[in-house]
Design a protein around this motif. Structure first.
Motif, short mmCIF file in Angstrom:
data_model
loop_
_atom_site.label_atom_id
_atom_site.label_comp_id
_atom_site.label_asym_id
_atom_site.label_seq_id
_atom_site.Cartn_x
_atom_site.Cartn_y
_atom_site.Cartn_z
N GLY A 86 6.37 -26.64 -12.48
CA GLY A 86 6.91 -25.84 -11.40
C GLY A 86 8.42 -25.95 -11.25
N ARG A 87 9.02 -26.90 -11.94
CA ARG A 87 10.49 -27.07 -11.86
C ARG A 87 11.17 -26.82 -13.20
N PHE A 88 10.51 -27.15 -14.28
CA PHE A 88 11.09 -27.00 -15.62
C PHE A 88 10.41 -25.85 -16.34
N GLY A 89 11.15 -25.22 -17.24
CA GLY A 89 10.59 -24.14 -18.05
C GLY A 89 10.99 -24.29 -19.51
N ILE A 90 10.02 -24.31 -20.39
CA ILE A 90 10.29 -24.43 -21.82
C ILE A 90 10.16 -23.05 -22.47
N SER A 91 11.05 -22.77 -23.39
CA SER A 91 11.03 -21.50 -24.10
C SER A 91 11.67 -21.70 -25.48
N ARG A 92 11.55 -20.70 -26.31
CA ARG A 92 12.13 -20.81 -27.65
C ARG A 92 12.58 -19.46 -28.17
N ASP A 93 13.60 -19.50 -29.00
CA ASP A 93 14.12 -18.32 -29.69
C ASP A 93 13.87 -18.54 -31.16
N ASN A 94 12.79 -17.99 -31.66
CA ASN A 94 12.40 -18.25 -33.05
C ASN A 94 13.34 -17.60 -34.06
N ASP A 95 13.98 -16.51 -33.66
CA ASP A 95 14.91 -15.84 -34.58
C ASP A 95 16.11 -16.73 -34.90
N ASN A 96 16.50 -17.53 -33.92
CA ASN A 96 17.68 -18.38 -34.09
C ASN A 96 17.35 -19.87 -34.15
N ASN A 97 16.06 -20.20 -34.19
CA ASN A 97 15.62 -21.60 -34.29
C ASN A 97 16.18 -22.46 -33.15
N ILE A 98 16.02 -21.99 -31.93
CA ILE A 98 16.51 -22.73 -30.77
C ILE A 98 15.37 -22.93 -29.78
N LEU A 99 15.25 -24.14 -29.30
CA LEU A 99 14.30 -24.49 -28.27
C LEU A 99 15.08 -24.74 -26.98
N TYR A 100 14.55 -24.28 -25.86
CA TYR A 100 15.24 -24.45 -24.58
C TYR A 100 14.37 -25.23 -23.59
N LEU A 101 15.05 -25.85 -22.64
CA LEU A 101 14.37 -26.43 -21.50
C LEU A 101 15.23 -26.17 -20.28
N GLN A 102 14.72 -25.36 -19.39
CA GLN A 102 15.40 -25.06 -18.12
C GLN A 102 14.95 -26.09 -17.10
N LEU A 103 15.91 -26.80 -16.54
CA LEU A 103 15.63 -27.84 -15.55
C LEU A 103 16.11 -27.37 -14.18
N ASN A 104 15.20 -27.24 -13.24
CA ASN A 104 15.55 -26.81 -11.89
C ASN A 104 15.10 -27.85 -10.87
N LYS A 105 15.69 -27.78 -9.71
CA LYS A 105 15.33 -28.68 -8.61
C LYS A 105 15.33 -30.14 -9.08
N LEU A 106 16.39 -30.50 -9.73
CA LEU A 106 16.48 -31.83 -10.33
C LEU A 106 16.54 -32.92 -9.25
N THR A 107 15.94 -34.04 -9.57
CA THR A 107 15.96 -35.21 -8.71
C THR A 107 16.50 -36.40 -9.51
N PRO A 108 16.91 -37.46 -8.84
CA PRO A 108 17.39 -38.64 -9.58
C PRO A 108 16.35 -39.19 -10.56
N GLU A 109 15.08 -38.96 -10.27
CA GLU A 109 14.02 -39.43 -11.17
C GLU A 109 14.00 -38.68 -12.49
N ASP A 110 14.71 -37.59 -12.57
CA ASP A 110 14.81 -36.84 -13.83
C ASP A 110 15.91 -37.37 -14.74
N THR A 111 16.67 -38.32 -14.26
CA THR A 111 17.74 -38.90 -15.06
C THR A 111 17.16 -39.59 -16.30
N ALA A 112 17.62 -39.17 -17.46
CA ALA A 112 17.09 -39.70 -18.72
C ALA A 112 17.85 -39.07 -19.88
N VAL A 113 17.61 -39.60 -21.05
CA VAL A 113 18.04 -38.92 -22.27
C VAL A 113 16.89 -38.02 -22.71
#
Length: 124
Positions: free
Chosen positions: A65-92
Motif C-alpha cells: 500500500g506504500r511501495f510500488g514495483i514496476s519494470r521497463d523491459n525495453d530498457n532493462n530497468i526495475l523501479y521501486l516507488q517508495l511513498n509514505k516513508l517512515t524511519p523504519e524504512d531506513t536501509a540499503v
C-alpha cells in the motif's frame, strides 16, 4: 547480469523516493526480479518482486500500500516507488534476479546478481 541500484537519499518521514535498478549483460532480465533491503544490524529482507510481464507483484506486508514495483523491459530497468516513508524504512535497498523459483512463491525464491545497493535514510 550486472545490477546497479540508484535513487536513494535522505528524505523526511512521509516523503517519497523512486529507486531504479539498471541491468546490463542481457541474460536474466526476463526473470522475476525483486527488491530487498537491509537495515543496520538486521538481516536482509524481502521487499517486493515482479514477474517479467509485470502482472504479479508481491509485497511484504510492511510496505504493502506504500511501495510500488514496476519494470521497463525495453530498457532493462526495475523501479521501486517508495511513498509514505517512515524511519523504519531506513536501509540499503538492493535489487536482484530470481534464479531459482520456490513453490512457496517469489519471496522465498533464490536470488542472485546483487548489486551494490542504494541507501535510503528517512529522518527529520
Amino acid at each position: 547480469v550486472q545490477l546497479q541500484a540508484s535513487g536513494g537519499g535522505l528524505v523526511q518521514p512521509g516523503g517519497s523516493l523512486r529507486l531504479s535498478c539498471s541491468a546490463s549483460g542481457g541474460v536474466g532480465f526476463n526473470r522475476v526480479m525483486g527488491w530487498f533491503r537491509q537495515a543496520p544490524g538486521k538481516e536482509r529482507e524481502f521487499v517486493a518482486s515482479i514477474t517479467y510481464s509485470g502482472h504479479q507483484p508481491v509485497y511484504d506486508d510492511s510496505v504493502k500500500g506504500r511501495f510500488g514495483i514496476s519494470r521497463d523491459n525495453d530498457n532493462n530497468i526495475l523501479y521501486l516507488q517508495l511513498n509514505k516513508l517512515t524511519p523504519e524504512d531506513t536501509a540499503v535497498y538492493y535489487c536482484a534476479v530470481e534464479v531459482k523459483r520456490s513453490p512457496m512463491g517469489p519471496r522465498y525464491g533464490e536470488y542472485d546478481y546483487w548489486g551494490q545497493g542504494t541507501q535510503v535514510t528517512v529522518s527529520s
